[in-house]
Design an enzyme around this catalytic site. Structure first.
Site, PDB file in Angstrom:
ATOM      1  N   THR A 133      10.103  23.298  10.164  1.00  5.64           N
ATOM      2  CA  THR A 133       9.892  24.661   9.676  1.00  5.64           C
ATOM      3  C   THR A 133       9.149  25.518  10.690  1.00  5.64           C
ATOM      4  O   THR A 133       8.403  24.998  11.533  1.00  5.64           O
ATOM      5  CB  THR A 133       9.069  24.628   8.362  1.00  5.64           C
ATOM      6  N   ASP A 134       9.329  26.824  10.580  1.00  9.83           N
ATOM      7  CA  ASP A 134       8.572  27.736  11.445  1.00  9.83           C
ATOM      8  C   ASP A 134       7.103  27.820  11.042  1.00  9.83           C
ATOM      9  O   ASP A 134       6.265  28.319  11.802  1.00  9.83           O
ATOM     10  CB  ASP A 134       9.199  29.132  11.447  1.00  9.83           C
ATOM     11  N   GLU A 135       6.750  27.327   9.862  1.00  9.86           N
ATOM     12  CA  GLU A 135       5.376  27.437   9.392  1.00  9.86           C
ATOM     13  C   GLU A 135       4.399  26.616  10.234  1.00  9.86           C
ATOM     14  O   GLU A 135       3.185  26.827  10.174  1.00  9.86           O
ATOM     15  CB  GLU A 135       5.284  27.048   7.921  1.00  9.86           C
ATOM     16  N   TYR A 159       0.909  21.872   3.568  1.00  5.00           N
ATOM     17  CA  TYR A 159       2.338  21.659   3.830  1.00  5.00           C
ATOM     18  C   TYR A 159       2.657  21.791   5.308  1.00  5.00           C
ATOM     19  O   TYR A 159       3.241  20.884   5.924  1.00  5.00           O
ATOM     20  CB  TYR A 159       3.182  22.650   3.018  1.00  5.00           C
ATOM     21  N   LYS A 163       3.940  18.964   8.133  1.00  3.02           N
ATOM     22  CA  LYS A 163       5.179  19.078   8.909  1.00  3.02           C
ATOM     23  C   LYS A 163       4.887  19.099  10.406  1.00  3.02           C
ATOM     24  O   LYS A 163       5.641  18.535  11.202  1.00  3.02           O
ATOM     25  CB  LYS A 163       5.952  20.334   8.501  1.00  3.02           C
TER      26      LYS A 163
END
Length: 356
Positions: A133-135, A159, A163
């Site tokens: 993810t870009d997060e 989260y 990741k």
């Protein structure tokens, strides 16, 4: 030929499996734990198809993944399996640590042992593609350049931190052991089969039910929106031609604030399924207390993927969001089936405590 997909009954994973069979007759071993967001009804059209082999299980179960790898001899593993909701990670981070970090570690160990045992040609052709993810990159200011593949990791939620850790493990297994890995970091996905806790499906479901449309804070949090089928095509392209050890950012080139997304959904519902009283669904919008540590802006620079592998999204946001709203209107049975008691309890827990 066979590929091994983990998390293939979730939102992105199920879309990937369905699109895979639209493009190929290659067998898919689909491993999914079937937590609240995993739903076999999303794969109902594959029922009876011998090339789709579903196994209920956890990526952290090393004995199971080792057995499946040995039995089916896949040429690639595509890892979608993850806990993926920021709000849930705030309420209960342990599941995210166990699945996203510990589970990925166990999967990597099983895959490494399997890969080491392959003959030369099969070993050279094997791939492990990790979907992220870009997060992991953190939050951007209004004028900051979009996330590139070399952007520093600065995760801000349990989260995204979990990741980020899984991304680092995948990278380390390439550099330490030579495992042939590929990593993709995507922006916010939307489209069919999206569990209705995320922004777009939640707005659709609540609007049709006559419920408030909860918008965090001032609604000006900006995200880059990627139609899920475009994401699936990007993953297929990276799996086919990506350079080993490389990271590819996947985005839709659609930066929009959350409140604009909600207004767009309301406008489409006003057109396609008008309220009986003739009023706009926008009247149901309710601004609620923001979540802790809410990142302000994400934006993906996907030029590397276009430049090196020739991929770019096929859908604009306008075409993709119309298809998405129409899908939810046409598939109310699927929506009702996933709204179990545990889902209702979660929505109550997350939103009831937030003052308007």
């Amino acid at each position: 030929m066979t590929i091994f997909v983990t998390g293939g009954a979730g939102f992105i994973g199920s879309n990937f499996v369905l699109d895979w069979f639209a493009q190929s007759n290659e067998t898919v071993i689909n491993l999914d734990r079937l937590t609240y967001a995993g739903n076999l009804q999303s794969l109902a059209r594959l029922e009876g198809q011998s090339a789709h082999i579903f196994v209920r299980g956890n990526i952290g179960d090393a004995a199971l993944t080792t057995q499946l790898l040995a039995q089916y001899q896949p040429r690639a593993v595509v890892n979608f399996a993850a806990e993926s909701h920021v709000d849930r990670s705030i309420h209960g981070p342990e599941d995210f640590i166990q699945t996203n970090i510990v589970g990925t570690f166990h999967l990597l160990e099983s895959v490494r042992a399997y890969w080491n045992g392959l003959e030369d040609e099969a070993k050279a052709g094997f791939r492990f593609l990790h979907v992220s993810t870009d997060e992991v990159y953190g939050s951007l200011g209004k004028g900051d350049a979009a996330f590139s593949e070399t952007h520093r990791y600065e995760p801000n939620s349990p989260y995204s931190a979990s990741k980020a850790a899984s991304d680092h493990l995948v990278r380390a297994y390439h550099h330490t052991y030579g495992l042939p890995v590929l990593t993709t970091n995507c922006s916010n996905n939307y489209g069919p089969y999206h569990f209705p806790e995320k922004l777009i499906p939640l707005m659709i479901v609540n609007a049709l039910a006559g419920k408030p449309l909860p918008v965090y804070g001032d609604g000006q949090q900006i995200r880059d929106w990627l139609y899920v089928k475009d994401h699936c095509s990007a993953i297929r392209r990276v799996l086919e031609a990506g350079q080993l050890g490389e990271v590819y950012n996947v985005g839709g080139w659609n930066e929009k604030p959350n409140i604009e997304i909600v207004h767009t959904v309301c406008g489409l519902l006003d057109e396609l399924r008008p309220r009986s009283d003739g009023k706009s669904y926008q009247e149901q919008i309710t601004f609620v207390t923001d979540r802790p540590g809410h990142d302000r802006r994400y934006a993906i620079d996907a030029r590397k993927l276009e430049r090196e592998l020739g991929w770019k999204p096929a859908e604009t946001f306008e075409t993709g969001i119309r298809k998405t709203v129409q899908w939810y209107l046409d598939n109310q049975d699927w929506v009702k089936a996933v709204q179990t008691g545990s889902y209702r309890d979660w929505v109550e827990q997350n939103y009831s405590r937030r003052s308007a």
